[in-house]
Design a protein around this motif. Sequence first.
Motif, PDB file in Angstrom:
ATOM      1  N   ARG A  16       0.756  -1.091   0.073  1.00 55.10           N
ATOM      2  CA  ARG A  16       0.142  -0.117  -0.109  1.00 55.10           C
ATOM      3  C   ARG A  16       0.867   1.257  -0.106  1.00 55.10           C
ATOM      4  N   LEU A  17       2.080   1.239   0.556  1.00 53.72           N
ATOM      5  CA  LEU A  17       2.978   2.458   0.940  1.00 53.72           C
ATOM      6  C   LEU A  17       3.508   2.455  -0.729  1.00 53.72           C
ATOM      7  N   GLU A  18       3.756   1.427  -1.154  1.00 55.51           N
ATOM      8  CA  GLU A  18       4.502   1.769  -2.417  1.00 55.51           C
ATOM      9  C   GLU A  18       3.438   2.163  -3.509  1.00 55.51           C
ATOM     10  N   GLU A  19       1.997   1.974  -3.342  1.00 57.72           N
ATOM     11  CA  GLU A  19       1.178   2.369  -4.319  1.00 57.72           C
ATOM     12  C   GLU A  19       0.796   4.018  -4.235  1.00 57.72           C
ATOM     13  N   ILE A  20       0.996   4.319  -2.801  1.00 59.43           N
ATOM     14  CA  ILE A  20       0.910   5.542  -2.437  1.00 59.43           C
ATOM     15  C   ILE A  20       2.170   6.561  -2.892  1.00 59.43           C
ATOM     16  N   ARG A  21       3.115   5.951  -2.804  1.00 53.74           N
ATOM     17  CA  ARG A  21       4.557   6.638  -3.163  1.00 53.74           C
ATOM     18  C   ARG A  21       4.560   6.766  -4.705  1.00 53.74           C
ATOM     19  N   SER A  22       4.067   5.799  -5.581  1.00 50.84           N
ATOM     20  CA  SER A  22       3.856   5.811  -7.083  1.00 50.84           C
ATOM     21  C   SER A  22       3.041   6.747  -7.573  1.00 50.84           C
ATOM     22  N   LYS A  23       1.755   6.865  -6.659  1.00 50.72           N
ATOM     23  CA  LYS A  23       0.840   7.904  -7.157  1.00 50.72           C
ATOM     24  C   LYS A  23       1.359   9.178  -6.866  1.00 50.72           C
ATOM     25  N   LEU A  24       2.063   9.609  -5.743  1.00 50.46           N
ATOM     26  CA  LEU A  24       2.747  10.898  -5.204  1.00 50.46           C
ATOM     27  C   LEU A  24       3.817  11.359  -6.307  1.00 50.46           C
ATOM     28  N   GLY A  30       3.846  14.892 -13.365  1.00 49.96           N
ATOM     29  CA  GLY A  30       2.756  15.583 -14.112  1.00 49.96           C
ATOM     30  C   GLY A  30       2.918  16.906 -13.783  1.00 49.96           C
ATOM     31  N   GLU A  31       2.922  17.305 -12.584  1.00 48.14           N
ATOM     32  CA  GLU A  31       2.926  18.799 -12.409  1.00 48.14           C
ATOM     33  C   GLU A  31       4.228  19.529 -12.740  1.00 48.14           C
ATOM     34  N   LEU A  32       5.340  18.744 -12.764  1.00 44.43           N
ATOM     35  CA  LEU A  32       7.017  19.212 -13.224  1.00 44.43           C
ATOM     36  C   LEU A  32       6.538  19.375 -14.809  1.00 44.43           C
ATOM     37  N   LEU A  33       5.859  18.286 -15.499  1.00 46.09           N
ATOM     38  CA  LEU A  33       5.932  18.125 -17.028  1.00 46.09           C
ATOM     39  C   LEU A  33       5.074  19.502 -17.363  1.00 46.09           C
TER      40      LEU A  33
END
Length: 236
Positions: A16-24, A30-33
Amino acid sequence: MASIRDYNVVEQFNSRLEEIRSKLLDQAMGELLNDRVAELCQEHRQYMKSVLGTCFKKCKEDENMFDMIQTFKEDLKEETSSLKEKSAEHLEVVSAIEDKEHHKALLFQRIEKLKKDQAKNRELIQSQNKANKDRLKNLNICKDIFQKHLSLEIRKIQGEKLQFVFRNISRKDPDMVHTFLLQLDAEGVYHIVSCDPPLEKMAHLERRLQETNNFPTFLANVRREFVALHSGAKTA
């Protein structure tokens, strides 16, 4: 209640932590792009504004250059008089005259180039007109021969297009018409626009006409192909 030391619970928690990390991470990238795209768009707009400004400035400079020619002689008279009256300003005036002479030479070079280009264009147009006249003369000769002996009719249709109408093709129905539409482009090249009834070899005959420019032979071959449609014979 499951113990936090249970191996499956720890695995689920880590997953679950890895999923949250990937989404973040995806959100941050996306914001940087988006920020980079916006920055590049802004830079592109600024660059295009600069280019347009430079082009406009160059156009104005060219217009002013031609205006300077009209007043050049008057400027030379005034500057020559100023040389006699103000010897202290002699070097500055001479420098200004040399600059204007340089601009004048550049303008004369540009004018000469334009004259040469116009002469070449006139020669090209005259050459094309002569070639077109020769082709029209050839067409008229073909027209007289085929009208007299083979009942060929030539009609001018839609501006620069010519329709060739053949009769006496079918023995059963001599009045049956067989036609094709021809166009001569700006370079003097023949093009077949349409053919009724269609001929299987028309594309080949068109290429041969473009290669040899032999229009009488082309007309004879087209008529032979029309005759072959009714006789059932195959031409070579």
